[in-house]
Design a protein around this motif. Structure first.
Motif, PDB file in Angstrom:
ATOM      1  N   GLY A 218      86.262  44.283  49.833  1.00 17.33           N
ATOM      2  CA  GLY A 218      87.575  43.953  49.271  1.00 17.33           C
ATOM      3  C   GLY A 218      87.525  42.833  48.274  1.00 17.33           C
ATOM      4  N   THR A 219      86.353  42.272  48.077  1.00 20.05           N
ATOM      5  CA  THR A 219      86.209  41.194  47.093  1.00 20.05           C
ATOM      6  C   THR A 219      85.179  41.619  46.048  1.00 20.05           C
ATOM      7  N   ALA A 220      85.453  41.284  44.804  1.00 16.73           N
ATOM      8  CA  ALA A 220      84.470  41.537  43.752  1.00 16.73           C
ATOM      9  C   ALA A 220      84.014  40.207  43.183  1.00 16.73           C
ATOM     10  N   LEU A 221      82.710  40.050  43.152  1.00 15.55           N
ATOM     11  CA  LEU A 221      82.156  38.846  42.527  1.00 15.55           C
ATOM     12  C   LEU A 221      81.999  39.150  41.051  1.00 15.55           C
ATOM     13  N   LEU A 222      82.534  38.286  40.220  1.00 14.86           N
ATOM     14  CA  LEU A 222      82.399  38.554  38.791  1.00 14.86           C
ATOM     15  C   LEU A 222      81.584  37.448  38.139  1.00 14.86           C
ATOM     16  N   TYR A 223      80.454  37.861  37.609  1.00 18.25           N
ATOM     17  CA  TYR A 223      79.667  36.922  36.804  1.00 18.25           C
ATOM     18  C   TYR A 223      79.896  37.271  35.342  1.00 18.25           C
ATOM     19  N   CYS A 224      80.378  36.283  34.588  1.00 12.55           N
ATOM     20  CA  CYS A 224      80.891  36.576  33.257  1.00 12.55           C
ATOM     21  C   CYS A 224      79.826  36.654  32.176  1.00 12.55           C
ATOM     22  N   GLY A 225      78.596  36.377  32.503  1.00 18.04           N
ATOM     23  CA  GLY A 225      77.578  36.449  31.461  1.00 18.04           C
ATOM     24  C   GLY A 225      77.666  35.256  30.536  1.00 18.04           C
ATOM     25  N   ASP A 226      76.886  35.301  29.507  1.00 14.35           N
ATOM     26  CA  ASP A 226      76.786  34.111  28.664  1.00 14.35           C
ATOM     27  C   ASP A 226      77.742  34.132  27.495  1.00 14.35           C
ATOM     28  N   ALA A 227      78.387  35.257  27.198  1.00 17.32           N
ATOM     29  CA  ALA A 227      79.225  35.216  26.010  1.00 17.32           C
ATOM     30  C   ALA A 227      80.487  36.049  26.101  1.00 17.32           C
TER      31      ALA A 227
ATOM     32  N   THR B  33      73.952  26.343  44.631  1.00 19.86           N
ATOM     33  CA  THR B  33      72.667  26.576  43.957  1.00 19.86           C
ATOM     34  C   THR B  33      72.863  26.943  42.497  1.00 19.86           C
ATOM     35  N   ASN B  34      73.932  27.664  42.192  1.00 19.37           N
ATOM     36  CA  ASN B  34      74.122  28.106  40.817  1.00 19.37           C
ATOM     37  C   ASN B  34      75.043  27.211  40.011  1.00 19.37           C
ATOM     38  N   VAL B  35      75.794  26.336  40.669  1.00 26.57           N
ATOM     39  CA  VAL B  35      76.738  25.495  39.936  1.00 26.57           C
ATOM     40  C   VAL B  35      76.156  24.100  39.705  1.00 26.57           C
TER      41      VAL B  35
ATOM     42  N   GLN C 226      92.604  47.736  43.626  1.00 26.40           N
ATOM     43  CA  GLN C 226      92.333  46.342  43.269  1.00 26.40           C
ATOM     44  C   GLN C 226      91.424  45.660  44.286  1.00 26.40           C
ATOM     45  N   LEU C 227      90.734  44.675  43.789  1.00 25.60           N
ATOM     46  CA  LEU C 227      89.872  43.874  44.651  1.00 25.60           C
ATOM     47  C   LEU C 227      90.191  42.412  44.423  1.00 25.60           C
ATOM     48  N   HIS C 228      89.946  41.598  45.461  1.00 23.91           N
ATOM     49  CA  HIS C 228      90.034  40.144  45.276  1.00 23.91           C
ATOM     50  C   HIS C 228      88.937  39.708  44.312  1.00 23.91           C
ATOM     51  N   LEU C 229      89.275  38.785  43.462  1.00 21.95           N
ATOM     52  CA  LEU C 229      88.275  38.320  42.497  1.00 21.95           C
ATOM     53  C   LEU C 229      87.668  37.002  42.974  1.00 21.95           C
ATOM     54  N   ALA C 230      86.384  36.928  42.901  1.00 22.93           N
ATOM     55  CA  ALA C 230      85.723  35.627  43.094  1.00 22.93           C
ATOM     56  C   ALA C 230      84.751  35.464  41.943  1.00 22.93           C
ATOM     57  N   LEU C 231      84.888  34.364  41.227  1.00 23.64           N
ATOM     58  CA  LEU C 231      83.986  34.149  40.099  1.00 23.64           C
ATOM     59  C   LEU C 231      82.628  33.720  40.623  1.00 23.64           C
ATOM     60  N   SER C 232      81.628  34.262  39.977  1.00 27.45           N
ATOM     61  CA  SER C 232      80.273  33.946  40.397  1.00 27.45           C
ATOM     62  C   SER C 232      79.537  33.299  39.226  1.00 27.45           C
ATOM     63  N   TYR C 233      78.622  32.443  39.559  1.00 28.52           N
ATOM     64  CA  TYR C 233      77.886  31.716  38.500  1.00 28.52           C
ATOM     65  C   TYR C 233      76.399  31.912  38.685  1.00 28.52           C
ATOM     66  N   GLN C 234      75.695  31.792  37.590  1.00 25.09           N
ATOM     67  CA  GLN C 234      74.246  31.937  37.635  1.00 25.09           C
ATOM     68  C   GLN C 234      73.606  30.678  37.069  1.00 25.09           C
ATOM     69  N   ILE C 235      72.582  30.202  37.749  1.00 28.43           N
ATOM     70  CA  ILE C 235      71.897  29.017  37.226  1.00 28.43           C
ATOM     71  C   ILE C 235      71.373  29.285  35.829  1.00 28.43           C
ATOM     72  N   PHE C 236      70.887  30.511  35.598  1.00 28.37           N
ATOM     73  CA  PHE C 236      70.395  30.872  34.275  1.00 28.37           C
ATOM     74  C   PHE C 236      71.442  31.728  33.585  1.00 28.37           C
ATOM     75  N   GLY C 237      72.284  31.113  32.795  1.00 29.75           N
ATOM     76  CA  GLY C 237      73.251  31.903  32.048  1.00 29.75           C
ATOM     77  C   GLY C 237      74.646  31.335  32.042  1.00 29.75           C
ATOM     78  N   SER C 238      75.069  30.697  33.122  1.00 32.95           N
ATOM     79  CA  SER C 238      76.448  30.232  33.136  1.00 32.95           C
ATOM     80  C   SER C 238      76.674  29.033  32.231  1.00 32.95           C
TER      81      SER C 238
ATOM     82  N   GLY D  41      72.874  20.054  31.544  1.00 30.83           N
ATOM     83  CA  GLY D  41      73.010  21.414  32.068  1.00 30.83           C
ATOM     84  C   GLY D  41      74.142  21.598  33.043  1.00 30.83           C
ATOM     85  N   CYS D  42      74.457  20.573  33.828  1.00 32.21           N
ATOM     86  CA  CYS D  42      75.560  20.711  34.781  1.00 32.21           C
ATOM     87  C   CYS D  42      76.131  19.326  35.053  1.00 32.21           C
ATOM     88  N   SER D  43      76.971  19.222  36.048  1.00 35.26           N
ATOM     89  CA  SER D  43      77.681  17.964  36.236  1.00 35.26           C
ATOM     90  C   SER D  43      76.909  16.944  37.074  1.00 35.26           C
ATOM     91  N   VAL D  44      75.692  17.276  37.507  1.00 39.44           N
ATOM     92  CA  VAL D  44      74.963  16.323  38.346  1.00 39.44           C
ATOM     93  C   VAL D  44      74.437  15.150  37.507  1.00 39.44           C
TER      94      VAL D  44
END
Lengths: 319, 906, 179
Positions: B859-868, B381-383, B790-802, B230-233
């Motif tokens: 000024g920052t937008a968190l973007l969670y890209c979803g699963d697909a 927690t999500n990565v 425009q907003l600063h982009l920060a990618l966001s991750y979800q434990i369920f979905g990323s 599931g992840c790198s651990v």
């Protein structure tokens, strides 16, 4: 062709009868055993299950005739033939009735004993050639048992021989016409002969060479089909032989009230002993191998020698 | 070492432990409920009573709770004492008064600690003839079943969920024998580690809901030691299979990695193995329909792709063996990394730092020992969820120190917590939005990503003047404080990751290097998180310049004609237009994968690949720890390990050997192999338990003539119940079992000591050699500032979905959200966006759900890209959001669990 | 010597006589295909699955019969209805392996699986000896008439709420602090 001792007809009839009787014993034994065990026994094939023998024979003849690849083929095939041959040969000296018999040999008793000794080869060869540890163990036991009990068997009959003064079985029967059945003077000899006879034909309770529970089936473990059948029938032939000998030696052979022919009395007496042997199988458990040997050498041998000694003393003192 | 006497036998024990722990370490059977090896003692259940004697002349003795009594030198105790035994049996009798007659219909049955302890104590008949108290159950989400009637009030669940895992929504309610463990109202359990309740609960109150759907008893599951993908651990798991489908995953103890606990992604995210989306047959595309490939056709395809002009793209979710097989097939120079270009940059930094003597990459257990932590820009927690759980334990080190000062043993859980109250070791979080670890953070700074980078360098500079200077005036005081905390710590830890580019990693490395220079040359713990199970393996395998972008350019330009894509969905890794043009231009595309993806839709030939539970493989986790994952069950259809399609290696060991000698950095990989044959007479280790049932009936409906047992030529394990029991060698034991101990608590029988390494244990093999000594990274140039909307982009991750694969598991899907963009209320207001609106984002124009969160940096937008649907590679630092015409998406964001969700209308 | 002879007479000869005297005892044999023997109710023959007194399947798919089976000839899969009642999705017995030991019946906590006096199970095709749930499930309670597992268990199922099982109190109100 006439029906007399040594005639071709006589030989043919005796051979056929003996073999048929031995085969029928398969059925007789199973039926008797089941009666004594409160069962019914084979009763499905033919009337009273009489044709069970036929069914068994068809089965045994059609079974795969298998020689194990590791066996010594020549002696493996030879062994069952020997047992059949020697036992059938033994029958040649048996006086079934006046005028019924194969030869009238004056060494009849010795011939029977000699043939019985040869029987040991059959069992030895079967065990050795099988290359199977159970078979080898069985044949070792058989050899020891047969050789030992032959000693007491021989000595036990000597009383009868001494009384009748002949080795000729027909003459022994005729001697009983005058002196009465030898069962009375030779009771101890009879008992010993009976016991030795059971051991000699390795019937239960002395079937130590083929004790299923210990050594699979002993010397005939590897046998199948008709080769096994020959051991099987050979055992029944031995049974008939021992019964006939008892009848001849101790119970006056064909002698009996004259309203029936002698051959009938012979058959009746023999059948009683056959039935008795089957009863032994139904009732008595098998002793241990060492018990059998101890019993023979430490009990039967002195008793039979004593019996011979006393018989001799009595004969000498009365003549 | 102390000496104690138990029932007349003398034992050498550790005086820092309690008697219960030492009894178990010595292999003795002593019943317990409330004690748990990782949670210490509270003395609640009174089950571990033993007799303690003052001295040798004392014949009376007194009853003490073993878990509450230190194993002090000279202690004389008795487990077998009649009074102690009858006390224990009476205690369990009272615990069982209201326990329902449920065992046959209880998912815990057969691996139930309560069953074991009841048997051990000898209670067997309910003498109490009054009524049983009953409870109503709650709906607790798609993961956990609740059956409160079975509760024996040991309090382990709330001690784990609240105290250990930091959950807030499970509590003990009511009083006396009405005590109830549940939520204040029905609803999804919020913690990302709720699945561990299944294993923590000694009976069947909390059971695995997904497992219950296709339930099998523990003894009926075919299991093998596996590693979570599931992840790198790289947590160690024990998946269980029955009737050809994967049924469940439970934790497998590894003292260095996951210990006793897994996250919910690892535990519930395996279902894709059984899913309909699996590829199971080799097909070629003929006029847009799939056509089955014959054996000789496959050979022809492989031959064609072995020719000049073929490039291969590896995968961070494929095993080392598969990547290596592809690399040898296409040649080193034609083998390209299977992750995005920005990740390539991060990976280069991570790998450079990995060999640097200044740093130490800590295992999960070592993370728990840190006494000052700085998390730089990573949503742990999500990565890498299991590390978040470890970080929660690290802040308790302060409490442990306080306890030591007051001479309270560390295992006295209640006392230690009471003493420490809210005292925690410092943990500072610098991130673009609030995170799930904020409740334990001493300091937290919410900033845009460029500002976080600057602040990182500022902290480094404050620790050691030799680090390049950077300024971040508004947070000067905090930076000063954090620098002081890290400097003052015995075991500081810096956590960063590749989630948002390489600059944060470099800043984190500078902080660690500054600490290294400041301290006495001790290696500083620097934990760099990477996204996928074998990201590190992939990084070691591909040459640095062979990035995905280069590969795609080669295809678009026609420099390469054919491409083999290994277990990878390129649309998740690069911009859609770029991938489209590359794949359209390529003469032929061969895709090897487990599931259908956007990339397989473009393939000319698809070869099906086995899932993690269907093959033996090695993976390398975030710290460079190589671990071996055994095959659990056979794939029922035609899927094979990827390396088997493309390589002529007969045996996985051959590939591992070749990989060791040919691929740089992999020299120690062979250490994970279990060796020639450690067992007598060539016997194998059975995957099935010694009481596996139904062998002669399982497939009797197909054919009553049972086939030969399937052979496993690959590994030292067999697909049968015959052989040398795995209990003989815990390092290949998937399912612990010991006489009288059917539950997972039997693990204490296989540890050197409680919480120690497994006997004959193998904790994996660390690949990185510390050889290089590096220097500071430079402070990056000031990033582009947002202009206009425009907003600063920060990618966001979800434990369920990323995670690509677990996102296809049914229970995980129930917890997933759609792609969303998280912005603060002010930014939402200025754009006229309301909570839950659908918006489009520029540059891609993809629809996302608006999620207004008070904890996001303005000024920052968190973007969670979803699963697909959205590839993070499309963006470069800045984005615009506009309200979209479409007003609904399939899932919405209702299952999003964040602490700063804007509830009221703005 | 005398003792030996005495033993022979009293033991062997008496034995021979005793066995011989069985000649007059009627045989116990029942000639089976012509005549049907009396089968005792607890005879361990063909296995069935029974229903509880309410007519529902008794089997709760707990797998205990399967694990008790020494020849592993029982395979089943648990499933659940909408209201939480466990039952087997499939239940298969391979009678060509079954040794009629009755361990399954012994292990069954719900009296669902029972052995019956029927022993006439010969088939010409071995495949026909694999029986599925449809073949095994009967419409009655079998040997045990009154037992209904779910009336005793604490689990909620359709028609039986929490607290309605035998010997159960009504569910607790957790909001109350009254004793």
């Amino acid at each position: 062709m006439t029906f007399e001792v040594g005639s071709g007809l006589s030989i043919g009839v005796i051979l056929a009868t003996v073999i048929v009787v031995a085969a029928m014993l398969i059925w007789v034994e199973r039926r008797l055993l089941s009666f004594w065990q409160e069962r019914l026994g084979p009763n499905r094939v033919g009337p009273f299950g009489l044709l069970q023998v036929v069914a068994d024979m068809i089965k045994i003849f059609t079974k795969e005739d298998w020689v194990p690849p590791f066996a010594d083929k020549f002696s493996f095939v030879l062994a069952p033939a020997i047992i059949m041959t020697v036992i059938l040969l033994s029958f040649s000296v048996i006086p079934f009735a006046p005028g019924v018999g194969v030869v009238d040999s004056n060494i009849g008793v010795l011939f029977v004993l000699a043939m019985a000794s040869l029987g040991a080869y059959s069992v030895m060869l079967a065990g050795l050639s099988s290359d199977n540890k159970y078979a080898l163990l069985g044949s070792l036991r058989a050899a020891a048992q047969m050789i030992s009990y032959e000693v007491f068997m021989g000595i036990s009959i000597l009383g009868v021989v001494a009384l009748s003064g002949s080795f000729n079985l027909r003459e022994i029967v005729l001697a009983q016409e005058e002196n009465g059945w030898y069962i009375f003077p030779q009771f101890i000899g009879f008992v010993i002969f009976l016991i030795a006879g059971v051991a000699e034909s390795h019937r239960l309770p002395f079937d130590i060479p083929e004790a299923e529970q210990e050594i699979c089936a002993g010397y005939h473990t590897e046998y199948s089909g008709m080769k096994f059948g020959m051991f099987f029938v050979g055992e029944y032939l031995g049974l008939v032989l021992i019964s006939s000998l008892i009848t001849v030696l101790f119970f006056g052979g064909w002698l009996g009230p004259s309203f029936l022919p002698g051959i009938f009395w012979f058959a009746l007496k023999s059948f009683v002993f056959i039935a008795f042997f089957i009863l032994l199988r139904a009732a008595i458990p098998r002793p241990r191998y060492d018990q059998l040997m101890t019993y023979g050498w430490l009990f039967l041998l002195p008793v039979s020698l004593l019996n011979l000694l006393i018989t001799g003393v009595i004969i000498l003192s009365t003549s | 070492m102390a000496k104690i006497v138990i029932d007349g036998v003398e034992y050498e024990v550790n005086p820092d432990n309690n008697l219960l722990q030492e009894c178990l370490s010595q292999g003795l059977d002593l019943p317990y409920f409330c004690w748990h090896p990782s949670m210490g003692s509270v003395g609640a259940c009174r089950q571990c009573a033993v007799k303690q004697y003052r001295d040798e002349d004392d014949k009376e003795g007194m009853l003490v709770m073993a878990c509450m009594t230190p194993a002090s030198d000279g202690a004389i105790i008795s487990l077998e004492d009649e009074q102690a035994k009858s006390f224990r049996s009476d205690v369990i009798e009272s615990l069982m008064i209201s326990h329902p007659h449920d065992c046959p219909v209880c998912e815990e049955g057969g691996e139930c600690h309560l069953q074991d302890m009841t048997q051990m104590s000898g209670h067997n008949y309910r003498r109490y003839d009054k009524k049983k108290r009953t409870h109503r159950n709650q709906y607790l989400g798609p993961f956990i079943n609740h059956e409160m009637n079975r509760c024996i009030t040991c309090y382990r669940c709330v001690r784990y969920y609240d105290d250990y895992a930091g959950g807030t929504d499970l509590s003990a309610q009511a009083s006396h024998h009405h005590v109830y463990f549940g939520r204040h109202e029905e609803g999804v359990l919020e913690s990302e580690f709720s699945g561990n309740l299944v294993e923590v609960c000694p009976t069947g109150v909390f059971t695995d809901k997904a497992f219950s759907q296709h339930y099998s008893r523990k003894w009926d599951l075919q299991t093998a030691p596996s590693v979570c993908v599931g992840c790198s651990v790289g947590c160690n798991t024990a998946p269980g299979e029955r009737y050809g489908t994967l049924r469940r995953i439970v934790n497998r103890y590894n003292s260095e990695v996951n210990g006793y606990f897994l996250c919910d992604r690892g535990r519930f995210g395996f279902d894709y193995v059984n899913s309909r989306e699996r590829l199971l047959e080799p097909v070629k595309r003929v006029d847009n329909t799939g056509e089955l490939l014959a054996d000789d056709e496959i050979k022809a395809v492989i031959k064609e792709f072995s020719r000049e002009g073929t490039i291969g793209i590896g995968s961070p979710r494929a095993s080392n063996e598969s990547n290596f097989a592809l690399k040898t097939m296409v040649g080193d120079e034609n083998f390209f990394a299977g992750y995005s270009d920005s990740e390539s940059e991060s990976m280069a930094a991570v790998l450079t730092l990995a060999s640097d003597k200044a740093f130490h990459s800590p295992s999960v257990r070592k993370i728990e020992e840190a006494d000052a932590v700085l998390i730089l820009g990573e949503d742990v927690t999500n990565v890498a969820p299991r590390i978040a759980l470890a970080l929660r334990q690290s802040v308790r080190n302060k409490a442990m120190d306080l306890a030591s000062e007051s001479r309270i043993p560390q295992w006295q859980d209640a006392a230690v917590r009471e003493l420490a109250q809210h005292e925690r070791s410092p943990l500072s979080i610098l991130s673009p939005a609030v995170s799930r670890l904020d409740d334990i953070a001493a300091d937290r700074v919410i900033e845009s990503l460029p500002a976080l980078v600057a602040m990182g360098h500022q902290i480094a500079n404050k620790i050691s003047g030799s680090a390049p200077a950077a300024t971040s005036p508004e947070h000067d005081a905090v930076a000063e404080k954090i620098a002081a905390q890290l400097k003052g710590a015995k075991r500081p830890l810096i956590v960063a990751g590749s989630s948002n580019g390489s600059e944060l990693i470099k800043a984190a490395a500078n902080i660690a290097r500054a600490l290294h220079e400041d301290g006495e040359d001790a290696a500083i713990d620097l934990c760099l998180l990477v996204p996928e199970v074998n990201s590190i393996g992939m990084g070691l395998m591909a040459a640095e310049e062979n990035s995905l972008g280069v590969a795609l350019d080669k295809l678009s330009s026609g420099a390469a004609k054919r491409v083999i894509v290994l277990e990878n969905d390129l649309y998740r890794r690069a911009a859609k237009s770029q991938v489209d043009s590359a794949l359209d231009k390529a003469e032929k595309v061969l895709v090897l994968d487990q599931v259908t993806t956007a990339t397989t839709a473009k393939a000319d030939v698809i070869l099906p690949v086995t899932a993690f539970s269907e093959h033996e493989a090695t993976y390398i986790n975030y710290e460079g720890r190589a671990q071996l994952s055994f095959q659990v069950h056979q794939c029922q259809k035609m899927a094979q390990p990827a390396w088997r399609w493309i390589s002529d290696a007969a045996h996985i060991d051959d590939l591992v050997e070749r990989c060791c000698s040919e691929a740089p950095g992999f020299a120690k990989l062979r250490d994970v192999l279990p060796g020639e044959n450690p067992f007598i007479a060539g016997m194998k280790v059975p995957r099935q338990s010694h009481r596996y049932s139904g062998r002669t009936a399982m497939i009797a409906n197909v054919n009553v003539h049972e086939p030969k047992q399937m052979e496993d030529k690959e590994s030292i394990m067999s697909f049968s119940m015959e052989g040398i029991s795995a209990q003989k060698d815990p390092s290949i034991m998937a399912s612990p079992w010991a006489p009288k101990w059917n539950s997972n608590q039997s693990i204490s029988k296989f540890q050197d000591e409680v919480n120690g390494e497994l006997k004959q244990g193998h904790v994996g093999s660390l690949l990185f050699e510390k050889t290089a000594s590096g220097s500071y990274f430079d402070v990056p140039a000031v990033a582009a500032q947002p202009s206009g909307k425009q907003l600063h982009l920060a990618l966001s991750y979800q434990i369920f979905g990323s995670d690509e694969l677990s996102a296809r598991a049914e229970p995980i899907r129930e917890r997933m959200t759609d792609a969303y963009v998280g912005i603060c209320p002010e930014d939402a207001q200025s754009r006229g966006l309301a909570q839950g609106d659908v918006a489009t984002i520029t540059p891609t124009g993809a629809p996302v759900v608006v999620c207004i969160r008070t904890g996001v940096k303005p000024g920052t937008a968190l973007l969670y890209c979803g699963d697909a649907n959205i590839s993070p590679a499309e963006f470069t630092g800045l984005l615009e959001i506009e309200k979209s015409a479409a007003q609904a998406t399939s899932r919405g964001i209702s299952s999003l669990i964040v602490s700063d969700f804007q509830e009221e209308e703005i | 010597m005398l003792t030996l002879i005495k033993d022979t007479l009293t033991s062997q000869v008496v034995t021979l006589w005793r066995v011989f005297s069985h000649l007059w005892v009627k045989a116990d044999t029942v000639e089976y295909p012509d005549e049907m023997p009396y089968m005792f109710p607890r005879w361990r023959g063909r296995i069935i699955l029974s229903r509880d007194p309410d007519g529902e399947e008794r089997c709760v798919a707990c797998n205990l019969c399967a694990v008790a089976c020494p020849v592993d000839c029982i395979a089943l899969q648990k499933t659940e209805d909408d209201e939480g009642r466990w039952y087997p999705e499939f239940f298969r017995i391979n009678f060509s392996r079954c040794i009629m030991c009755g361990f399954c019946e012994e292990a069954c906590p719900t009296n669902a699986i029972q052995l019956t006096p029927d022993f006439e199970m010969a088939e010409y095709e071995r495949q026909d000896m694999v029986w599925e749930k449809e073949d095994l499930l009967i419409d009655g309670t079998g040997k045990y008439h009154d037992y209904n597992f779910y009336r005793v268990a604490g689990k909620k199922i359709g028609g039986k709420d929490k607290g309605e099982a035998r010997n159960e109190a009504v569910p607790v109100n957790v909001r109350s602090l009254l004793p």
